[in-house]
Design an enzyme around this catalytic site. Sequence first.
Site, PDB file in Angstrom:
ATOM      1  N   TYR A  90       5.935 -85.538  67.427  1.00 10.28           N
ATOM      2  CA  TYR A  90       4.575 -84.975  67.536  1.00 10.28           C
ATOM      3  C   TYR A  90       4.766 -83.363  67.589  1.00 10.28           C
ATOM      4  O   TYR A  90       4.005 -82.765  66.748  1.00 10.28           O
ATOM      5  CB  TYR A  90       4.185 -85.312  68.911  1.00 10.28           C
ATOM      6  CG  TYR A  90       3.473 -86.691  68.810  1.00 10.28           C
ATOM      7  CD1 TYR A  90       2.214 -86.979  68.345  1.00 10.28           C
ATOM      8  CD2 TYR A  90       4.326 -87.713  69.403  1.00 10.28           C
ATOM      9  CE1 TYR A  90       2.106 -88.313  68.489  1.00 10.28           C
ATOM     10  CE2 TYR A  90       4.025 -88.928  69.362  1.00 10.28           C
ATOM     11  CZ  TYR A  90       2.775 -89.374  68.867  1.00 10.28           C
ATOM     12  OH  TYR A  90       2.076 -90.621  68.703  1.00 10.28           O
ATOM     13  N   ASN A 113      -6.666 -91.848  64.218  1.00 15.75           N
ATOM     14  CA  ASN A 113      -6.571 -92.253  62.746  1.00 15.75           C
ATOM     15  C   ASN A 113      -7.336 -93.455  62.424  1.00 15.75           C
ATOM     16  O   ASN A 113      -6.990 -94.479  62.920  1.00 15.75           O
ATOM     17  CB  ASN A 113      -5.090 -92.315  62.600  1.00 15.75           C
ATOM     18  CG  ASN A 113      -4.701 -92.723  61.108  1.00 15.75           C
ATOM     19  OD1 ASN A 113      -5.431 -92.796  60.114  1.00 15.75           O
ATOM     20  ND2 ASN A 113      -3.528 -93.220  61.020  1.00 15.75           N
ATOM     21  N   CYS A 121       0.550 -92.793  60.817  1.00 16.29           N
ATOM     22  CA  CYS A 121       0.701 -92.387  62.254  1.00 16.29           C
ATOM     23  C   CYS A 121       1.809 -93.030  63.012  1.00 16.29           C
ATOM     24  O   CYS A 121       2.470 -92.589  64.047  1.00 16.29           O
ATOM     25  CB  CYS A 121      -0.610 -92.596  62.887  1.00 16.29           C
ATOM     26  SG  CYS A 121      -1.396 -94.218  63.070  1.00 16.29           S
ATOM     27  N   HIS A 122       2.148 -94.355  62.415  1.00  7.30           N
ATOM     28  CA  HIS A 122       3.292 -95.091  63.238  1.00  7.30           C
ATOM     29  C   HIS A 122       4.576 -94.344  63.033  1.00  7.30           C
ATOM     30  O   HIS A 122       5.524 -94.617  63.659  1.00  7.30           O
ATOM     31  CB  HIS A 122       3.406 -96.523  62.792  1.00  7.30           C
ATOM     32  CG  HIS A 122       3.559 -96.691  61.322  1.00  7.30           C
ATOM     33  ND1 HIS A 122       2.504 -96.485  60.405  1.00  7.30           N
ATOM     34  CD2 HIS A 122       4.890 -96.901  60.607  1.00  7.30           C
ATOM     35  CE1 HIS A 122       3.056 -96.733  59.138  1.00  7.30           C
ATOM     36  NE2 HIS A 122       4.594 -96.941  59.405  1.00  7.30           N
ATOM     37  N   GLU A 148      10.212-100.779  57.606  1.00  7.81           N
ATOM     38  CA  GLU A 148      10.285 -99.649  56.504  1.00  7.81           C
ATOM     39  C   GLU A 148      11.617 -98.946  56.822  1.00  7.81           C
ATOM     40  O   GLU A 148      12.130 -98.161  56.034  1.00  7.81           O
ATOM     41  CB  GLU A 148       9.258 -98.216  56.914  1.00  7.81           C
ATOM     42  CG  GLU A 148       8.043 -98.535  56.782  1.00  7.81           C
ATOM     43  CD  GLU A 148       6.934 -97.601  57.045  1.00  7.81           C
ATOM     44  OE1 GLU A 148       7.431 -96.529  57.417  1.00  7.81           O
ATOM     45  OE2 GLU A 148       5.574 -97.590  56.897  1.00  7.81           O
TER      46      GLU A 148
END
Length: 158
Positions: A90, A113, A121-122, A148
């Site tokens: 962040y 979001n 945003c993850h 991912e």
Amino acid sequence: MQGRSYYTSPVGELLIESENDKITTLGFLKVEKQEEIQTSVIDQCISELEEYFFKGRKFFSFPLNLVGTAFQVTVWNELLTIPYGKTISYETLAIRVGNIKSIRAVGLANGQNPVAIVVPCHRVIGKSGDLVGYGGGLDNKKWLLQHEGALREQLSLF
């Protein structure tokens, strides 16, 4: 034309909405389903989500309409620059949008979001590497990051 559909993903039921051939909402379903109104951009979104979850797609190409305050849109556009398989803190996100002191505001914008997964945003985590804050639940955040390759399961030797 406005559209609405639903997609059952590995991280739960998703609501997809479109307006004027652009996706406006992709979020975790939290309300009762309504009548579906298919549009071509929703069909493309669902097809690309299928490829993301099951065939290795790393980016999305359908058009978005990100509706929010100027600051929120700035944060969401910055999220789009985080590469697949990578995470940032962040604090880093706040620096990227131009004000390190805006960490809390960045966190709030991140949490609001409207297009989850696609506007990633993850991929934003705590400075210490902790998985913090995700509207879809921390289990889903963990799943997406593992999917991912940004988060590997720790192997226990004992």
